[in-house]
Design an enzyme around this catalytic site. Structure first.
Site, PDB file in Angstrom:
ATOM      1  N   ASN A   5      92.961 -13.133  61.973  1.00 44.49           N
ATOM      2  CA  ASN A   5      92.987 -12.270  60.787  1.00 44.49           C
ATOM      3  C   ASN A   5      92.694 -13.155  59.574  1.00 44.49           C
ATOM      4  OD1 ASN A   5      93.595 -10.582  58.683  1.00 44.49           O
ATOM      5  ND2 ASN A   5      95.688 -10.135  59.345  1.00 44.49           N
ATOM      6  N   ARG A  30      90.458  -9.004  63.281  1.00 42.54           N
ATOM      7  CA  ARG A  30      90.794  -7.867  62.410  1.00 42.54           C
ATOM      8  C   ARG A  30      89.672  -7.733  61.379  1.00 42.54           C
ATOM      9  NH1 ARG A  30      94.550  -7.528  57.230  1.00 42.54           N
ATOM     10  NH2 ARG A  30      94.497  -5.282  56.990  1.00 42.54           N
ATOM     11  N   HIS A  82      95.430   0.383  57.307  1.00 43.68           N
ATOM     12  CA  HIS A  82      96.614   0.134  58.161  1.00 43.68           C
ATOM     13  C   HIS A  82      96.492   0.866  59.501  1.00 43.68           C
ATOM     14  CE1 HIS A  82      99.395  -0.504  54.396  1.00 43.68           C
ATOM     15  NE2 HIS A  82      98.947  -1.674  54.855  1.00 43.68           N
ATOM     16  N   ARG A 140     100.696  -1.934  43.427  1.00 46.88           N
ATOM     17  CA  ARG A 140      99.622  -0.929  43.276  1.00 46.88           C
ATOM     18  C   ARG A 140     100.209   0.416  42.867  1.00 46.88           C
ATOM     19  NH1 ARG A 140      97.010  -1.802  49.109  1.00 46.88           N
ATOM     20  NH2 ARG A 140      97.679  -3.969  49.201  1.00 46.88           N
ATOM     21  N   GLU A 167     100.434  -5.728  64.675  1.00 46.76           N
ATOM     22  CA  GLU A 167      98.994  -5.485  64.664  1.00 46.76           C
ATOM     23  C   GLU A 167      98.255  -6.422  65.604  1.00 46.76           C
ATOM     24  OE1 GLU A 167      99.804  -5.359  60.437  1.00 46.76           O
ATOM     25  OE2 GLU A 167      97.985  -4.157  60.203  1.00 46.76           O
TER      26      GLU A 167
END
Ligand code: ADP
Length: 402
Positions: free
Chosen positions: A7, A91, A180, A241, A383
């Site tokens: 990743n 990823r 996600h 955010r 993940e």
């Protein structure tokens, strides 16, 4: 079958080497930070050994080279030879509308990921750098791209289109992509097993609450709506955010504050959310401590965070016409018992009935009351395991089709 999962961020590489056939055992994992900067830092965990280095790492290829050397190091390594790695799973954040599934990487796949860079200018370039580094260092090892967006490609047009002129969708691909996806897919599969109900029959909502937060409505194992949109900025209030906004506000702020687009982008992405509201921190734990000490804006930030999640749970229960499971994952979802309690508070009318004692226990998987019609679950996301599983599937299908 040993699979290396990679990743790559703009200045980082996270990796895990898993033996997928032996209970998905993690053989090695690590983290390379500040790549391309002066003070690069690397941490590697191989079995019970921890190795910390501070070599200057100029780019992703050099970083990955260090990883591979350590994995086969005579003293500290855990493999004899790199040929023992059966495949590399990458990823990749944005797969656009082209990738509905993970893909075996070839020139065409690389070119398509490159074409998607305008949709994910911060993510796809470092993901590609990782792909290119791995292909040059392990040229005979098959490489697979696993996309964050792929799980959400099952959204129907009524969920993925915005109320904008349709020509923008055709011209620029403006639509909800969602992110996600690998995490939502992993936890929904795990939740189905934990509930003992076939995935095909389940209606569930998955809340991934970490630094970035998103919530997904899942029916029959397929994503039918999700809160992140064209970019990962939409939806829930996150650490830094803003989440959902009146779009007219963006124009208003440009005029009123005299901000340039890049400055406003920075405000919305890095100076908003929990941090922006509280003026204190993007970390839920800091805000909880501050709230206890009487900090009003810390409390308000947490209230807004929880309120937005509740709103989405209501909306997604409506579009699913009912609910069997509510899943919490991500750093906040997995560890934030207080946040989970506030989210579930008042949702009993939907059949969401939290057991406060189970919710407090760190090892509980099911945290709803026995008679709650909706099962509430805490499922740590993984993940990397999901990427390794997807990679294995692609490699095996490839073998079968030969
Ligand atoms: P990322 O999205 O970067 O993978 P994580 O999923 O690790 O992030 O989540 C990080 C966040 O988890 C932190 O910002 C923090 O707010 C939250 N967190 C970690 N532990 C706790 C805890 N015990 N209680 C509440 N929040 C927590």
């Amino acid at each position: 079958m040993k699979i290396l999962v990679i990743n790559c961020g703009s200045s980082s590489i996270k990796y895990k080497l898993l033996d997928i056939n032996r209970k998905e055992e993690v053989l090695a994992w690590g983290n390379l930070q500040r790549i391309g900067e002066r003070n690069s830092l690397q941490l590697h965990f191989l079995g019970d050994k921890k190795i910390k280095t501070e070599e200057k790492i100029a780019n992703h290829k050099q970083g990955l080279n260090q990883v591979l050397h350590i994995i086969v190091d005579k003293d500290k390594g855990i493999l004899e030879d790199l040929s023992q790695i059966s495949a590399v799973g990458h990823r990749v954040v944005h797969g656009g509308e082209r990738f509905l599934e993970p893909s075996l990487i070839d020139e065409e796949v690389i070119n398509t990921i490159r074409k998607l860079v305008p949709l994910a200018p911060l993510h796809n370039p470092p993901n590609l750098a990782g792909v290119e580094a791995a292909r040059s260092l392990l040229p005979r090892t098959p490489q697979v791209a696993v996309f964050d967006t792929a799980f959400h490609q099952s959204l129907p047009p009524k969920a993925f289109l915005y109320g904008l002129p349709y020509e923008y969708y055709k011209k620029y691909g403006i639509r909800r992509y969602g992110f996600h996806g690998t995490s939502h897919k992993y936890v929904c599969q795990k939740a189905a097993k934990a509930m003992g109900i076939p995935l095909e029959k389940l209606k569930m909502i998955s809340c991934h609450l970490g630094n970035g937060c998103s919530i997904t409505a899942i029916q029959g194992g397929k994503s039918v709506d999700t809160s992140m949109g064209f970019t990962p900025l939409e939806g829930l209030v996150m650490g830094t955010r803003c989440g959902d906004l009146d779009p007219a506000l963006v124009l208003w702020l440009i005029k009123q504050e005299g901000l340039r687009p890049a400055e406003l982008e920075d405000v919305l992405n890095t100076k908003s959310g929990l941090l922006g509201i509280s003026g204190l921190s993007n970390d839920v734990r800091d805000l909880q401590k501050a709230e206890e000490a009487g900090h009003g804006l810390a409390k308000l930030a947490l209230d807004i965070f929880v309120y937005r999640i509740k709103k989405y749970i209501g909306a997604y229960s409506a579009i699913l016409s009912g609910l069997d499971g509510l899943v919490f994952t991500g750093g906040i979802g997995e560890n934030g018992a207080e946040i989970r309690r506030h989210i579930c508070d008042g949702l009993e009318f939907l059949g969401i009935d939290l057991d406060e004692e189970k919710n407090k226990r760190v090892d509980s998987e099911v945290i709803s009351k026995n008679n709650s019609s909706v099962k509430i679950l805490v499922i740590p996301t993984d993940e990397e395991i999901m990427i390794a599983r997807e990679t294995q599937k692609i490699i095996q299908n490839q073998g079968d089709s030969l």
